[in-house]
Design a protein around this motif. Structure first.
Motif, short mmCIF file in Angstrom:
data_model
loop_
_atom_site.label_atom_id
_atom_site.label_comp_id
_atom_site.label_asym_id
_atom_site.label_seq_id
_atom_site.Cartn_x
_atom_site.Cartn_y
_atom_site.Cartn_z
N GLN A 52 6.69 2.92 1.69
CA GLN A 52 6.66 4.37 1.53
C GLN A 52 5.26 4.85 1.15
O GLN A 52 4.63 4.27 0.24
CB GLN A 52 7.67 4.79 0.45
CG GLN A 52 7.57 6.23 0.00
CD GLN A 52 7.85 7.22 1.14
OE1 GLN A 52 8.77 7.02 1.93
NE2 GLN A 52 7.07 8.28 1.22
N ARG B 117 5.12 10.96 -2.90
CA ARG B 117 6.00 10.86 -4.08
C ARG B 117 5.23 11.18 -5.37
O ARG B 117 5.67 10.80 -6.45
CB ARG B 117 6.58 9.43 -4.18
CG ARG B 117 7.43 9.01 -3.01
CD ARG B 117 8.77 9.73 -2.99
NE ARG B 117 9.58 9.34 -1.84
CZ ARG B 117 9.56 9.97 -0.67
NH1 ARG B 117 8.79 11.02 -0.48
NH2 ARG B 117 10.33 9.57 0.33
N THR C 80 16.30 10.21 0.85
CA THR C 80 15.30 9.74 1.83
C THR C 80 15.76 8.43 2.47
O THR C 80 15.49 8.18 3.65
CB THR C 80 13.89 9.57 1.21
OG1 THR C 80 13.92 8.53 0.26
CG2 THR C 80 13.40 10.85 0.58
N ALA D 271 9.26 -1.15 1.79
CA ALA D 271 10.06 -0.89 2.99
C ALA D 271 9.44 -1.57 4.21
O ALA D 271 10.15 -1.98 5.13
CB ALA D 271 10.18 0.61 3.22
O1 T3D Z 1 10.44 6.82 -1.94
C1 T3D Z 1 11.42 6.56 -1.24
O2 T3D Z 1 11.74 7.24 -0.26
C2 T3D Z 1 12.24 5.34 -1.58
C3 T3D Z 1 11.87 4.24 -0.70
C4 T3D Z 1 10.86 3.40 -1.03
C5 T3D Z 1 10.42 2.33 -0.13
C6 T3D Z 1 9.14 1.65 -0.54
O3 T3D Z 1 8.47 1.16 0.33
S1 T3D Z 1 8.69 1.63 -2.16
C7 T3D Z 1 7.20 0.62 -2.13
C8 T3D Z 1 5.98 1.44 -1.79
N1 T3D Z 1 4.83 0.60 -1.53
C9 T3D Z 1 4.11 0.07 -2.50
O4 T3D Z 1 4.38 0.22 -3.66
C10 T3D Z 1 2.89 -0.74 -2.07
C11 T3D Z 1 1.62 -0.04 -2.52
N2 T3D Z 1 0.45 -0.73 -1.99
C12 T3D Z 1 -0.01 -1.87 -2.52
O5 T3D Z 1 0.52 -2.42 -3.46
C13 T3D Z 1 -1.25 -2.44 -1.89
O6 T3D Z 1 -1.90 -1.43 -1.17
C14 T3D Z 1 -0.96 -3.63 -0.96
C15 T3D Z 1 -0.54 -4.84 -1.79
C16 T3D Z 1 0.11 -3.30 0.08
C17 T3D Z 1 -2.27 -4.01 -0.19
O7 T3D Z 1 -3.31 -4.19 -1.11
P1 T3D Z 1 -4.83 -4.24 -0.58
O8 T3D Z 1 -5.67 -4.55 -1.77
O9 T3D Z 1 -4.91 -5.14 0.59
O10 T3D Z 1 -5.16 -2.76 -0.02
P2 T3D Z 1 -5.40 -1.43 -0.89
O11 T3D Z 1 -6.85 -1.28 -1.15
O12 T3D Z 1 -4.48 -1.36 -2.05
O13 T3D Z 1 -4.92 -0.31 0.18
C18 T3D Z 1 -5.76 0.14 1.23
C19 T3D Z 1 -5.61 1.64 1.31
O14 T3D Z 1 -4.24 1.94 1.65
C20 T3D Z 1 -5.88 2.33 -0.01
O15 T3D Z 1 -6.44 3.60 0.24
P3 T3D Z 1 -8.00 3.87 -0.09
O16 T3D Z 1 -8.19 3.53 -1.53
O17 T3D Z 1 -8.76 2.94 0.82
O18 T3D Z 1 -8.18 5.34 0.25
C21 T3D Z 1 -4.50 2.52 -0.59
O19 T3D Z 1 -4.40 3.59 -1.50
C22 T3D Z 1 -3.70 2.82 0.66
N3 T3D Z 1 -2.28 2.50 0.46
C23 T3D Z 1 -1.76 1.26 0.35
N4 T3D Z 1 -0.44 1.36 0.16
C24 T3D Z 1 -0.14 2.67 0.16
C25 T3D Z 1 -1.33 3.41 0.34
N5 T3D Z 1 -1.33 4.74 0.38
C26 T3D Z 1 -0.15 5.37 0.21
N6 T3D Z 1 1.02 4.73 0.03
C27 T3D Z 1 1.07 3.39 -0.01
N7 T3D Z 1 2.25 2.76 -0.13
#
Ligand code: T3D
Length: 264
Positions: free
Chosen positions: A66, A71, A85, A115
């Motif tokens: 997501q 959120r 959702t 997800a």
């Molecule tokens: O809400 C509902 O409807 C309920 C349903 C929920 C379903 C779900 O999926 S809940 C889980 C949501 N996802 C997460 O919590 C994962 C969040 N992301 C991470 O933990 C990390 O990004 C990763 C482990 C996936 C990857 O890490 P890494 O170090 O390789 O990359 P990064 O630097 O964290 O991410 C790169 C960019 O993508 C970064 O943006 P920036 O700083 O370069 O501008 C980061 O903010 C963006 N990004 C990554 N994940 C998300 C995201 N932006 C928005 N949403 C994300 N989930």
């Protein structure tokens, strides 16, 4: 063919290739992406020209789950209804992947979180880059695994591994996922696009009805007795036996030539 800014869709050699396309966020899921994916999967279900689906991601990630900017607590007044959702976006995606009677292949090109991980794992055949990781990221943001994750992980790995992955949110390397039987196999990242495409084309050229009925039978197996499964196999084999592709397969064998399946 359902092409939108966040989801690229192409149909070639009977393969509907769907590419999650928000690489700057590791293809995090937005409501628009959810709507586009549902529409594309409905096309895959209904259009006879589609004989296999290949799902993948653009850039270095498969899908980060997501999009959390949707959120942001600062941009709302009360608690969100995440059940809604799930009902509107995530559950229909998983239900479609499981119910389309055609092979759905997932090429996991990079990190698959939340997800994103569980949508990948809902697909029929998962092939991943050996650099990919699967992360049940939910507990880090105070949520529970969704998109069928509690069902898929428990069935495929057993409670011990399912609980450890979900409660700790530790990344699972793709090679370990393959060794544990959670996905089919890995390959070098550089080879993934070609290998996944070749697999999808091979399946798209196959006996689509029989493949679809096989998917239905295997998915039913976990929920019923051997007796009931034998009855189901009887009924589905009756249906497969009436297909043009069965006649073609047998004729091709007897004539010592490759079969030309049409999906009928
Ligand atoms: O809400 C509902 O409807 C309920 C349903 C929920 C379903 C779900 O999926 S809940 C889980 C949501 N996802 C997460 O919590 C994962 C969040 N992301 C991470 O933990 C990390 O990004 C990763 C482990 C996936 C990857 O890490 P890494 O170090 O390789 O990359 P990064 O630097 O964290 O991410 C790169 C960019 O993508 C970064 O943006 P920036 O700083 O370069 O501008 C980061 O903010 C963006 N990004 C990554 N994940 C998300 C995201 N932006 C928005 N949403 C994300 N989930």
């Amino acid at each position: 063919m359902s092409d939108t800014a966040c989801l690229a869709a192409t149909l070639d050699h009977g393969v509907l290739k769907l590419t999650l396309n928000r690489p700057e966020t590791l293809n995090a899921f937005t409501a628009e992406m959810g709507r586009s994916l549902i529409a594309a999967l409905e096309v895959a279900r209904d259009d006879d020209a589609v004989r296999a689906v290949l799902l993948t991601g653009a850039g270095r990630g498969f899908c980060a789950g997501q999009d959390l900017t949707e959120r942001d607590p600062a941009s709302r007044t009360g608690p969100p209804d995440l059940g809604e959702t799930l009902e509107r976006f995530y559950n229909p995606v998983v239900r479609l992947i499981r119910s389309i009677e055609k092979p759905v292949i997932c090429a996991v090109n990079g990190v698959a979180a939340g997800a994103g991980a569980n949508i990948a794992l809902a697909c029929d055949i998962v092939i991943a880059a050996n650099t990919a990781r699967f992360i049940q990221a939910f507990s880090k943001i105070g949520l529970i695994p969704d998109c069928g994750g509690t069902w898929t992980l428990t069935r495929m790995l057993g409670e011990a591994r399912a609980k450890a992955l979900a409660l700790t949110a530790e990344p699972l390397e793709a090679d370990t996922a393959a060794a544990w039987g959670l996905i089919w196999r890995t390959c070098p990242a550089v080879d993934l696009p070609v290998e996944a495409e070749a697999l999808a084309r091979r399946l798209a050229a196959g006996p689509t009805r029989a493949l679809g009925l096989t998917k239905r039978a295997i998915q039913a197996a976990g929920a019923q007795s051997l007796d009931a499964q034998l009855d189901l196999e009887r009924d589905l084999q009756r249906e497969a036996g009436r297909s043009a592709d069965h006649a073609e397969g047998v004729a091709a064998f007897l004539e010592k030539r490759p079969a030309q399946f049409t999906g009928r």
